[in-house]
Motif scaffolding. Structure first.
Motif, mmCIF file in Angstrom:
data_model
loop_
_atom_site.group_PDB
_atom_site.id
_atom_site.type_symbol
_atom_site.label_atom_id
_atom_site.label_comp_id
_atom_site.label_asym_id
_atom_site.label_seq_id
_atom_site.Cartn_x
_atom_site.Cartn_y
_atom_site.Cartn_z
ATOM 1 N N VAL A 5 0.845 -1.196 0.000
ATOM 2 C CA VAL A 5 0.000 0.000 0.000
ATOM 3 C C VAL A 5 0.879 1.244 0.000
ATOM 4 N N ASN A 6 0.615 2.138 -0.944
ATOM 5 C CA ASN A 6 1.257 3.445 -0.965
ATOM 6 C C ASN A 6 0.174 4.494 -0.733
ATOM 7 N N LEU A 7 0.399 5.414 0.228
ATOM 8 C CA LEU A 7 -0.591 6.427 0.568
ATOM 9 C C LEU A 7 -0.088 7.818 0.180
ATOM 10 N N TYR A 8 -0.986 8.644 -0.315
ATOM 11 C CA TYR A 8 -0.646 10.018 -0.711
ATOM 12 C C TYR A 8 -1.641 10.975 -0.067
ATOM 13 N N THR A 9 -1.363 12.250 0.004
ATOM 14 C CA THR A 9 -0.066 12.895 -0.021
ATOM 15 C C THR A 9 0.272 13.219 1.431
ATOM 16 N N VAL A 10 1.405 12.727 1.897
ATOM 17 C CA VAL A 10 1.790 12.810 3.307
ATOM 18 C C VAL A 10 2.969 13.767 3.433
ATOM 19 N N ASN A 11 2.725 14.924 4.064
ATOM 20 C CA ASN A 11 3.758 15.955 4.153
ATOM 21 C C ASN A 11 4.231 16.237 5.577
ATOM 22 N N GLU A 12 3.369 16.027 6.566
ATOM 23 C CA GLU A 12 3.694 16.388 7.941
ATOM 24 C C GLU A 12 4.336 15.223 8.689
ATOM 25 N N PRO A 13 5.398 15.498 9.465
ATOM 26 C CA PRO A 13 6.054 14.416 10.223
ATOM 27 C C PRO A 13 5.113 13.677 11.171
ATOM 28 N N TRP A 14 4.130 14.365 11.785
ATOM 29 C CA TRP A 14 3.225 13.671 12.708
ATOM 30 C C TRP A 14 2.375 12.644 11.968
ATOM 31 N N LEU A 15 1.912 13.005 10.755
ATOM 32 C CA LEU A 15 1.113 12.067 9.965
ATOM 33 C C LEU A 15 1.985 10.918 9.468
ATOM 34 N N PHE A 16 3.186 11.245 9.049
ATOM 35 C CA PHE A 16 4.137 10.210 8.638
ATOM 36 C C PHE A 16 4.399 9.238 9.789
ATOM 37 N N SER A 17 4.491 9.758 11.018
ATOM 38 C CA SER A 17 4.744 8.913 12.182
ATOM 39 C C SER A 17 3.582 7.966 12.439
ATOM 40 N N ILE A 18 2.353 8.472 12.336
ATOM 41 C CA ILE A 18 1.175 7.631 12.550
ATOM 42 C C ILE A 18 1.128 6.502 11.528
ATOM 43 N N LEU A 19 1.397 6.823 10.267
ATOM 44 C CA LEU A 19 1.374 5.800 9.215
ATOM 45 C C LEU A 19 2.531 4.821 9.377
ATOM 46 N N TRP A 20 3.651 5.307 9.873
ATOM 47 C CA TRP A 20 4.787 4.423 10.167
ATOM 48 C C TRP A 20 4.373 3.404 11.223
ATOM 49 N N CYS A 21 3.775 3.871 12.292
ATOM 50 C CA CYS A 21 3.332 2.962 13.360
ATOM 51 C C CYS A 21 2.281 1.980 12.852
ATOM 52 N N ALA A 22 1.463 2.423 11.876
ATOM 53 C CA ALA A 22 0.408 1.564 11.344
ATOM 54 C C ALA A 22 0.942 0.514 10.381
ATOM 55 N N GLY A 23 2.220 0.608 10.014
ATOM 56 C CA GLY A 23 2.817 -0.391 9.146
ATOM 57 C C GLY A 23 2.675 -0.115 7.666
ATOM 58 N N VAL A 24 2.447 1.140 7.281
ATOM 59 C CA VAL A 24 2.312 1.494 5.862
ATOM 60 C C VAL A 24 3.677 1.347 5.184
ATOM 61 N N PRO A 25 3.754 0.627 4.049
ATOM 62 C CA PRO A 25 5.058 0.397 3.394
ATOM 63 C C PRO A 25 5.669 1.642 2.755
ATOM 64 N N SER A 26 4.830 2.505 2.137
ATOM 65 C CA SER A 26 5.392 3.674 1.446
ATOM 66 C C SER A 26 4.365 4.785 1.391
ATOM 67 N N VAL A 27 4.856 6.016 1.235
ATOM 68 C CA VAL A 27 3.984 7.190 1.135
ATOM 69 C C VAL A 27 4.495 8.095 0.020
ATOM 70 N N THR A 28 3.572 8.813 -0.604
ATOM 71 C CA THR A 28 3.922 9.843 -1.573
ATOM 72 C C THR A 28 3.899 11.186 -0.863
ATOM 73 N N SER A 29 4.931 12.006 -1.092
ATOM 74 C CA SER A 29 5.063 13.236 -0.315
ATOM 75 C C SER A 29 5.583 14.389 -1.160
#
Length: 553
Positions: A428-452
């Motif tokens: 799963v790749n999620l977009y668009t993730v720009n803020e470190p707090w949101l990136f942290s939440i998705l990191w904890c949730a196990g998201v493999p990659s994000v578009t930023s």
């Protein structure tokens, strides 16, 4: 003299119109609080909001910061009014709002309601950001709310001690107790992926540059993709369009107005679809000056002199040139614009684009093919492409369609969805993730990659902003509740001891108790007023009158 009745919990000393204004003030406070929190948290999507408004209004304007400043000013103003109103009520005074404050209060309330309704109608998906943000902020908001309600116990306990009616005391105490107990139990409803053991944390999500590195260079330009490669991103995302003479180039919008100077070079064609231009015409356009003028991410001022000049001279980028820049170890997510039916390559643009990609000799495994159009043809011509879907479907249907990767907006996916897709071997790749707090939440949730848009910022995030083991969170929760409970009980006992013997509470008593003990005409007048006030309130014995006179009560 003016009779001043004892304070009661039903605000009976307030005229009916004063109670209405207090209700309006309280409602305004909570509405502006919710709106301020919402607009602060959607900072991640400010550029999307501005782009959305651009499509509605036809011209580019940065509305995000003015709205944020106005919201903060309105919330501060309403909060100050509410604090002053509570202070007045606490000492038995009417609020006496000035007519200017009444106008300001009503204006703020109406503006907030209209703005919230507009966002709900125009972009209702954005409200989901509130629930996502609470996964990051709820544990800390709970402690802050606990501190506020605990501090409020001083006023509540004072009112409780002064109230003479048992019914009113029970109503007030029950209401306050219900709020406190509910707040104590709120953590039972708090769920955050970052409340987990550190050893359970997965790898850092890979970062895909959204249209290159659009905070460091104009989007979808060669410079933007060069900057993304310099940041060592996992991949880049690009929007492909086919020119009228069959040249694949990069452009996100349907027209060229926002990201080029087409209105200066071809003013009569400014509203034409970008695919209706020949490449020879597209080459004449500047695709960088808009970035420096509009400054969509407030980053243009931080560019070096060399980068500033390079950005100012960017042109529309060919797909071929971009592939040459990224074909080393960088993956690619390709998105396509649908062509107008009158386009000469309307039925063959997929074939032409495929030929361009394969001719670049980029690794097929590095290409994530997003369009559903001609997917079977793409599998035959380029079997190594990672078939990617932009639709959220169940895992079984995705496997039937040969999909191996999903590209979805971050608001559309939950932690449970990520876990289910991972178990089905779907990335799963999620977009668009720009803020470190949101990136942290998705990191904890196990998201493999994000578009930023902010790959240069997220690359520097070494660890989630906060990570808390469940046992540690439970300890903080219980300890906070116990401390709050002890403080509240202590405040109620102290206030009852301090104020329990006071039967009346009027301005003459306050003035007389503060008067200097000396013989003066003013003091005598205040004593006389107090005596008559006590007589009116039911003081029947001369001993009581003597006590009041001697001690200034």
């Amino acid at each position: 003299g003016i009779k001043w009745d004892p304070i009661d919990t039903d605000f009976s000393f307030l005229p009916q119109w004063e109670r209405l204004w207090f209700l309006i003030l309280t409602s305004s406070f909570f509405l502006t609080l919710v709106w301020f929190y919402f607009w602060w948290e959607v900072h991640n999507d400010y550029n999307e909001i501005n782009w959305f408004l651009y499509n509605r209004m036809g011209y580019w304007s940065d509305w995000s910061i003015p709205i944020l400043v106005t919201t903060a000013a309105g919330f501060t103003y309403i909060t100050m009014l509410l604090i002053l109103a509570l202070c007045h009520i606490a000492v038995g005074q009417q609020m006496n709002l000035h007519w200017l404050h009444k106008i300001g209060l009503v204006t703020t309330l109406i503006t907030t309601v209209v703005t919230m309704s507009s966002i709900a109608q125009l972009w209702d998906d954005e409200w989901e950001m509130v629930f996502i943000s609470l996964q990051a902020t709820a544990p800390f908001l709970h402690i802050g709310a606990l501190a506020a309600v605990t501090a409020l116990s001083w006023l509540v306990a004072g009112q409780f001690a002064r109230t003479e009616k048992a019914t009113s005391q029970m109503l007030m105490f029950s209401a306050y107790l219900a709020v406190v107990v509910a707040l104590y139990l709120v953590p039972l409803t708090i769920s955050s992926p970052c409340i987990m053991e550190k050893k359970a944390l997965g790898p850092k999500p890979a970062i895909v540059g959204h249209r290159g590195a659009p905070m460091l260079a104009p989007e979808n330009t060669l410079m933007s993709f060069q900057k993304a490669v310099e940041q060592k991103v996992y991949g880049v995302q690009a929007d492909v369009v086919l020119s009228y003479d069959g040249v694949p180039f990069l452009m996100h919008d349907k027209t060229l107005r926002r990201t080029t100077n087409v209105e200066e070079v071809f003013p009569e064609r400014a509203y034409e679809h970008s695919s209706m231009f020949n490449w020879t015409d597209l080459e004449k356009l500047n695709a960088g000056e808009w970035f420096l003028q509009n400054d969509p991410f407030w980053t243009a001022g931080s560019l070096s002199r060399a980068d500033y000049l390079e950005a100012a001279n960017q042109s529309v980028c060919k797909l071929e040139d971009m592939l040459e820049v990224i074909k080393g170890n960088t993956s690619l997510i390709l998105n396509f614009q649908d062509l107008p039916a009158a386009h000469p390559y309307y039925s063959t643009y997929i074939n032409i684009t495929l030929e361009t990609i394969l001719a670049s000799r980029i690794r097929q495994q590095a290409v994530m093919w997003l369009p559903d159009t001609e997917r079977q043809l793409v599998r035959q011509v380029a079997p190594g492409f990672q078939q990617t879907s932009g639709l959220k479907l169940d895992a079984e249907r995705l496997r039937e369609k040969g999909i191996v990767k999903l590209n979805l907006r971050y608001t559309k996916v939950t932690s449970e969805d990520v876990r289910d897709y991972t178990m089905a071997n779907l990335s799963v790749n999620l977009y668009t993730v720009n803020e470190p707090w949101l990136f942290s939440i998705l990191w904890c949730a196990g998201v493999p990659s994000v578009t930023s848009d902010s790959s240069h910022i997220l690359q520097k995030v070494p660890f989630p902003i906060w990570l808390m083991p469940p046992d540690e969170y439970h300890l903080i929760w219980i300890t906070s509740d116990l401390i709050s409970c002890l403080v509240i009980v202590g405040v109620f006992i102290f206030q009852k001891w301090r104020l329990g013997s006071i039967r009346t509470y009027n301005p003459e008593q306050i003035m007389l108790s503060a008067a200097v003990r000396r013989s003066s005409q003013d003091v005598k007048i205040m004593k006389e007023k107090l005596i008559f006030s006590e007589i009116n309130n039911g003081v029947e014995t001369t001993d009581e009158l003597s006590f009041c006179s001697e001690n200034g009560f």
